[in-house]
Structure formats: structure tokens, C-alpha cells
Design an enzyme around this catalytic site. Structure first.
Site, PDB file in Angstrom:
ATOM      1  CE  LYS A   1      -4.162  -2.086   1.737  1.00  0.00           C
ATOM      2  NZ  LYS A   1      -3.650  -3.476   1.811  1.00  0.00           N
TER       3      LYS A   1
HETATM    4  C1  LIG Z   1      -4.202  -4.541   1.135  1.00  0.00           C
HETATM    5  C2  LIG Z   1      -3.394  -5.771   0.916  1.00  0.00           C
HETATM    6  C3  LIG Z   1      -3.772  -6.756  -0.029  1.00  0.00           C
HETATM    7  C4  LIG Z   1      -5.051  -6.674  -0.832  1.00  0.00           C
HETATM    8  O1  LIG Z   1      -5.050  -5.641  -1.773  1.00  0.00           O
HETATM    9  P1  LIG Z   1      -6.411  -5.080  -2.379  1.00  0.00           P
HETATM   10  O2  LIG Z   1      -6.014  -3.893  -3.175  1.00  0.00           O
HETATM   11  O3  LIG Z   1      -7.279  -4.711  -1.204  1.00  0.00           O
HETATM   12  O4  LIG Z   1      -7.039  -6.149  -3.194  1.00  0.00           O
HETATM   13  C5  LIG Z   1      -2.939  -7.850  -0.208  1.00  0.00           C
HETATM   14  N1  LIG Z   1      -1.819  -7.997   0.519  1.00  0.00           N
HETATM   15  C6  LIG Z   1      -1.435  -7.083   1.440  1.00  0.00           C
HETATM   16  C7  LIG Z   1      -0.199  -7.323   2.216  1.00  0.00           C
HETATM   17  C8  LIG Z   1      -2.195  -5.936   1.674  1.00  0.00           C
HETATM   18  O5  LIG Z   1      -1.809  -5.044   2.600  1.00  0.00           O
END
Ligand SMILES: *Cc1c(COP(=O)(O)O)cnc(C)c1O
Length: 478
Positions: free
Chosen positions: A121
């Protein structure tokens, strides 16, 4: 200002009830006024010549080229400077930003978790932090970001907005329910514009408080409340970039196709992959991996989209994918039904009234293959087995979310098509499960060795709206 096609870039709502807006106008909004999500009126297309020219670009240059296809109301020099300040070796560990490394024959790991909070993120959120500061400065205004987190999103937002002008962050987290590492990551921040609010309750209590506040239009307007949740469009466009950079890293020419394996929760990351494919990037398959909370795998397999009530959301060892519904999914459906807002409205009315819709008999669902999606589910046992397998065979430690993606990705691997598996977090963030899988824990990266011993700064409250509002009012008062 106009883009390279001399057409203004305008955003609409997936449900059709929003007058066209510019990029910066939708930037700080959550949902569109009609409850839909904002989408560009026209998806930009990248020609074969452009694709060839982009091959030689650095991540920063590529990020600028991709992002400016969606943004025409930030002057080009300012946009370039925002991108250049965001994607640095200092923040992401190397100038590659999202490095690709080989795992086994035909299989690659795309490193998306080298930012400050060690989860993918950061790639979008670091950009959003700089963009917010810039836009708020330009508008001469300020914003209070209020959010709820069970771990990754909150810390990523805090690290992106710490020390920024014109913005404060109020992050609600369930007191005592996060891993010690996750809690320390957030609570150790000492920046005066960061407010950690530890709620005596569970994540749903935190989220309910945020929803309650968002529903209070007067308070929201008076205190200029905003969000940075996963439906934010700027986050999606920042994520499109690494689909391009990874493609260039594993191919030599544009006739080659690749497939991506994407650990999925709210459909933000894989939505960016879908848009990259719509733009013309030669992606063969988008392999969508869910954990036990398989709302999306179920949809792609059956045509039935079924939101889970909180009591049916499993708490798993890949917690950042523990979702009851997939917030960004509506953007894909809007494309799949041929940009028909009336159909989207009808479907989400059904979700609101019955918690589900079933499109298995619709022509658009029967033709859904054209979007390249395939999907599968990975369980706790699968995660453990996958983590063990790559540790034994390749000497590589991966985290639980990445393991979900790799497990499902390998099921769809095809001869001659490079498979790019996205690494969305560092294994260190999920020590407990790594210990269970391997009997040892990963080494701490530099700077994180004594994280839990740092002084912490947070306020503990009962799950009460009055208490949240009191903290906000006190912070805003001069
Ligand atoms: C948020 C997250 C995801 C999922 O991503 P999305 O965009 O919500 O589908 C997968 N892995 C990690 C480590 C995350 O923090």
C-alpha cells in the site's frame, strides 16, 4: 488544460449520478454523491510505439507517463516533481522501486513491499500523501483524514501523511488486537499531525465509528473530514505503474504476454492491473487469489456476488485480505457491463437489499473471459505449504499474502508465459505464521530491529462517537 489527445480528462460515477469532474475534484472525495465510484470517462490507450518508448524509462519516468494520462489539472512540472519526490531509493530501498526477481523457471516475484511500512500500500499511499499536501496547499485549505484500520492501511496512511502540511490523521485501531509489530509501527509515530486512537473493541467497532461520522454531514463539512480508503482513485492510478514496469522487466518486445498473480482483498490492486490491460498492456491473465474470504473467487467462478455479513468474515493468517465485500469491484463491473450506469445501479440496489446479485445468465458475464481474469482460493494450510516450499527449494521467505498469490498463480501457470507473482508484504510483518510454517522467524530489516521498544503515543477510548469527536475538536481548536 488538455491531454495528449486534446480531450479533457473527466470523471464520472459508475452509477451515473455525478456531473463530470476533474481529477483534483474527485481526489479527496470518498464515494461519488450517488454512492458510486468515480471512473474516467475514457480509458487512455497506449500505442505500440509508446509502449516501445516506455521500455527504456526509469520507474519515476514511467510513473509520470502513466499518471499524467489520468491527470490534466496538475501542471506537468508540478506532477513530475510530485512523482520524483515520491519514488526515491531513500523511500523504497532502490531506484527500481518495485524490483522483479526470478523465483523459478518462468516465475518471477515483483517486490511491492519495500516502502516504509513494508507492505504494497505504500506505493500508492506515499504518492497520495504528497499529492494531498500539494492540492490542499494550492486550494488554501486543510483536511482531517479519519480512518479505521486493522493493520496495514492505517500505518501506510500515517507514514504517507506524517509531517505533511494542512492535514491531520485520526486513525482508529482495535486496542490490543493488532500484532505487536503492527501496533508499534503506528503508535511509535511522534509527529504532531498523527493521532492514534486505540478503541476498546474490534475492527468493526472502529469502522462503524468512521461510518457514523461520515453519515453526519454537518460535522463532516464543519471539520473537513476526508478519507484515504481503498476506493481512492489516485491510489489506483499509482498502482497501474508497476504492472508496466514489471512487464518491461521480464519481456524483450511487445508481442510477448505475461500473467500476474495478485493477492486480492478490496480489488484495488487487481483493478489497477485490469486498467493497465485495458490501456493496452499485453497481459494474458490476471490471476486473482483470495484467502478463505473468497467473495471474488466465487463471483468469477459462478456469476454470483455475495457480500458476507461481519459474522461470516473469517480472521485468517493473511489478514489484509479479510474482507466482507470488495470495495473497488464496482469499477470492474462498470466496464464489464459496457459503461451502463443503469445496470450498475440495479446490481448494487440488489446488493443493498439482499446482500447479493446473480448475473450468471447475463451475456456480459458469459463473455467475461475477454477481461483475462481467472481466480482461486488459498487456505491457511496452502499458505503454510507454499511458504515452506519456496523456503526449501529457493531459499526465499515470503509472507502469507504473497503465498496466497503464488499458490493460485502456479495453478494457472502456462508454458511460455512469464508468471509475475506480486509480493505484497514482507514476511517480518507476519512473524507468527512464519514461525508456524518454518520454525524460525525472518530477520528484521535495518531500522526495524527494536521497533516495539520505541516510545508509543496513542489515546485509548471506548467505542463512542462522542469520544472520537472530542479528540478531533481538541486537535482542531487553536
Ligand atoms: C491490502 C493488501 C492486499 C489486498 O489488496 P487489495 O487492493 O485490497 O485487493 C494484499 N496484501 C497485502 C499485504 C495488503 O496489505
Amino acid at each position: 488544460m488538455v491531454n495528449h489527445l486534446n480531450r479533457k480528462i473527466r470523471y464520472l460515477s459508475t452509477r451515473g449520478g455525478m456531473a463530470p469532474r476533474s481529477f483534483t475534484e474527485i481526489l479527496v472525495d470518498g464515494l461519488a454523491p450517488d454512492g458510486g465510484l468515480s471512473v474516467p470517462e475514457v480509458c487512455p490507450v497506449v500505442s505500440n510505439e509508446e509502449l516501445t518508448a516506455w521500455r527504456g524509462l526509469s520507474y519515476r519516468q514511467l510513473a509520470y507517463e502513466v499518471i499524467r494520462r489520468f491527470v490534466d489539472d496538475v501542471p506537468p512540472d508540478d506532477l513530475r516533481s510530485l512523482v520524483d519526490r515520491t519514488y526515491t531509493a531513500e523511500i523504497f530501498g532502490s531506484d527500481a522501486i518495485a524490483p522483479v526477481r526470478p523465483l523459478t523457471s518462468g516465475v518471477w516475484l515483483l517486490g511491492l513491499s519495500n516502502g516504509p511500512t513494508l507492505a504494497f500500500k505504500d506505493i500508492a499511499m506515499q504518492f497520495l500523501g504528497n499529492l494531498f499536501e500539494y492540492v490542499l496547499d494550492r486550494q488554501g485549505t486543510w483536511l482531517n483524514i479519519v480512518g479505521a484500520t486493522s493493520g496495514d492501511t492505517g500505518s501506510s496512511a500515517e507514514y504517507a501523511l506524517r509531517g505533511k502540511r494542512n492535514v491531520r490523521v485520526f486513525m482508529l485501531s482495535p486496542f490490543g488486537k493488532m500484532s505487536a509489530f503492527q501496533a508499534a509501527q503506528m503508535y511509535s509515530l511522534q509527529d504532531p499531525n498523527i493521532y492514534n486512537i486505540a478503541v476498546r473493541g474490534v475492527f468493526d467497532d472502529c469502522q462503524d465509528l468512521v461510518k457514523q461520522m461520515s453519515a453526519d454531514a454537518d460535522f463532516k463539512a464543519r471539520y473537513r473530514i476526508g478519507t484515504v480508503n481503498s476506493i481512492n482513485w489516485a491510489r489506483i492510478i499509482a498502482q497501474i505503474v508497476y504492472y508496466f514496469s514489471a512487464y518491461f522487466a521480464v519481456t524483450q518486445h511487445n508481442k510477448q504476454q505475461v500473467s500476474f498473480a495478485v493477492p486480492t482483498g478490496n480489488f484495488g490492486n487487481v483493478c489497477a492491473g485490469h486498467i493497465a490491460r485495458q490501456m493496452g498492456l499485453p497481459i494474458r491473465r490476471l490471476i486473482l487469489a483470495t484467502n478463505e474470504n473468497n467473495v471474488l473467487a466465487e463471483f468469477f467462478a459462478t456469476g454470483r456476488y455475495r457480500v458476507r455479513p461481519p459474522s461470516q468474515v473469517f480472521r485468517t493468517s493473511s489478514p489484509s485480505m479479510d474482507i466482507s465485500k470488495a470495495s473497488n469491484f464496482e469499477r470492474f463491473v462498470y466496464d464489464a457491463v459496457g459503461h451502463d450506469p443503469a445496470q450498475v445501479r440495479t446490481l448494487w440496489q440488489s446488493v443493498e437489499q439482499t446482500g447479493a446479485f446473480d448475473v450468471s445468465q447475463e451475456t456480459w458475464y458469459q463473455n467475461i473471459d475477454r477481461f483475462g481474469f481467472v481466480s482461486g482460493t488459498s487456505t491457511h494450510a496452502d499458505r503454510l505449504a507454499t511458504i515452506r516450499q519456496v523456503w526449501k527449494q529457493q531459499g526465499v521467505m515470503i509472507d502469507t499474502h504473497t503465498a496466497d498469490g503464488l499458490k493460485v498463480g502456479l495453478e494457472y501457470q502456462e508454458e511460455g508465459v512469464p508468471l509475475i507473482c506480486e509480493e505484497t508484504a514482507q514476511p517480518i510483518k507476519f512473524e507468527h505464521t512464519l514461525q508456524e510454517a518454518l520454525g524460525c522467524v525472518p530477520a528484521r530489516p535495518a531500522g526495524f530491529e527494536r521497533l516495539e521498544e520505541l516510545p508509543q503515543r496513542y489515546t485509548v477510548i471506548d467505542p463512542s462517537m462522542d469520544e472520537v469527536k472530542a479528540i478531533l475538536k481538541a486537535a482542531v481548536a487553536p
